[in-house]
Scaffold this motif. Structure first.
Motif, PDB file in Angstrom:
ATOM      1  N   GLU A 199      -4.669  11.350   4.935  1.00  0.00           N
ATOM      2  CA  GLU A 199      -3.648  10.520   4.308  1.00  0.00           C
ATOM      3  C   GLU A 199      -4.164   9.098   4.120  1.00  0.00           C
ATOM      4  O   GLU A 199      -3.723   8.175   4.802  1.00  0.00           O
ATOM      5  CB  GLU A 199      -2.391  10.520   5.181  1.00  0.00           C
ATOM      6  CG  GLU A 199      -1.132  10.313   4.381  1.00  0.00           C
ATOM      7  CD  GLU A 199       0.112  10.576   5.234  1.00  0.00           C
ATOM      8  OE1 GLU A 199       1.018   9.737   5.212  1.00  0.00           O
ATOM      9  OE2 GLU A 199       0.144  11.598   5.943  1.00  0.00           O
TER      10      GLU A 199
ATOM     11  N   SER B  26      -1.138  11.921   0.509  1.00  0.00           N
ATOM     12  CA  SER B  26      -1.655  13.045   1.290  1.00  0.00           C
ATOM     13  C   SER B  26      -2.576  13.908   0.436  1.00  0.00           C
ATOM     14  O   SER B  26      -2.272  14.198  -0.714  1.00  0.00           O
ATOM     15  CB  SER B  26      -0.496  13.903   1.815  1.00  0.00           C
ATOM     16  OG  SER B  26       0.263  13.156   2.752  1.00  0.00           O
TER      17      SER B  26
ATOM     18  N   ARG C  96       0.837  -1.202   0.000  1.00  0.00           N
ATOM     19  CA  ARG C  96       0.000   0.000   0.000  1.00  0.00           C
ATOM     20  C   ARG C  96       0.866   1.244   0.000  1.00  0.00           C
ATOM     21  O   ARG C  96       1.989   1.236   0.478  1.00  0.00           O
ATOM     22  CB  ARG C  96      -0.905  -0.002   1.236  1.00  0.00           C
ATOM     23  CG  ARG C  96      -1.932  -1.103   1.209  1.00  0.00           C
ATOM     24  CD  ARG C  96      -2.465  -1.338   2.598  1.00  0.00           C
ATOM     25  NE  ARG C  96      -3.314  -0.233   3.042  1.00  0.00           N
ATOM     26  CZ  ARG C  96      -4.621  -0.191   2.801  1.00  0.00           C
ATOM     27  NH1 ARG C  96      -5.201  -1.158   2.156  1.00  0.00           N
ATOM     28  NH2 ARG C  96      -5.339   0.799   3.229  1.00  0.00           N
ATOM     29  N   THR C  97       0.301   2.291  -0.539  1.00  0.00           N
ATOM     30  CA  THR C  97       0.970   3.583  -0.499  1.00  0.00           C
ATOM     31  C   THR C  97       0.046   4.591   0.158  1.00  0.00           C
ATOM     32  O   THR C  97      -1.164   4.542  -0.032  1.00  0.00           O
ATOM     33  CB  THR C  97       1.315   4.087  -1.911  1.00  0.00           C
ATOM     34  OG1 THR C  97       0.119   4.118  -2.689  1.00  0.00           O
ATOM     35  CG2 THR C  97       2.313   3.183  -2.583  1.00  0.00           C
ATOM     36  N   SER C  98       0.622   5.483   0.925  1.00  0.00           N
ATOM     37  CA  SER C  98      -0.166   6.556   1.521  1.00  0.00           C
ATOM     38  C   SER C  98      -0.050   7.793   0.658  1.00  0.00           C
ATOM     39  O   SER C  98       1.035   8.142   0.203  1.00  0.00           O
ATOM     40  CB  SER C  98       0.341   6.870   2.931  1.00  0.00           C
ATOM     41  OG  SER C  98       0.049   5.801   3.792  1.00  0.00           O
TER      42      SER C  98
ATOM     43  N   SER D  16      -4.603   5.478   2.462  1.00  0.00           N
ATOM     44  CA  SER D  16      -3.640   4.623   1.772  1.00  0.00           C
ATOM     45  C   SER D  16      -4.368   3.769   0.751  1.00  0.00           C
ATOM     46  O   SER D  16      -5.522   3.400   0.931  1.00  0.00           O
ATOM     47  CB  SER D  16      -2.892   3.749   2.781  1.00  0.00           C
ATOM     48  OG  SER D  16      -3.797   3.011   3.561  1.00  0.00           O
TER      49      SER D  16
END
Ligand SMILES: [Zn+2]
Length: 117
Positions: free
Chosen positions: A46, A36, A32-34, A48
């Protein structure tokens, strides 16, 4: 595998609890990527996303509901599209009404002019 979950992330009010559960289940399985996001009120959120799915350009601010964008310096404006459209439709309506009235008036005048007294 994770694409369905990301698409459902655009939902508004359709079973958020189930959506959260599904996200947590997948957290360990999928990278996963967060990302903003900032809204016009300066709230940062933020969320994800699964790393193999592009993050949406706009995210709904969970604190005030305004659209939030990824550019902190230039958050999306408050949604005005609908009032503007309504106003435009209103102006158009007024214009066509005025045109119709003018045409009718002109027609009536000609009718009277042609009619011998
Ligand atoms: Zn906000």
């Amino acid at each position: 595998m994770a694409s369905g979950n990301a698409i459902r992330g655009t939902r508004v009010g359709s079973g958020p609890m189930r959506w959260v559960d599904a996200g947590q289940d997948r957290m360990e399985a999928v990278a996963r990527t967060s990302v903003s996001y900032w809204c016009a009120n300066g709230h940062q959120t933020e969320p994800s996303f699964a790393a193999d799915v592009p993050a949406p350009a706009i995210w709904e601010c969970p604190r005030c509901g305004l659209p939030a964008g990824q550019d902190e310096q230039n958050p999306p404006a408050r949604p005005r599209a609908e009032p503007y459209k309504t106003h435009l439709a209103y102006v158009k309506e007024r214009r066509s009404d005025a045109d119709a009235a003018a045409i009718l008036e002109e027609a009536m005048r000609r009718l009277h002019e042609r009619r011998p007294r």
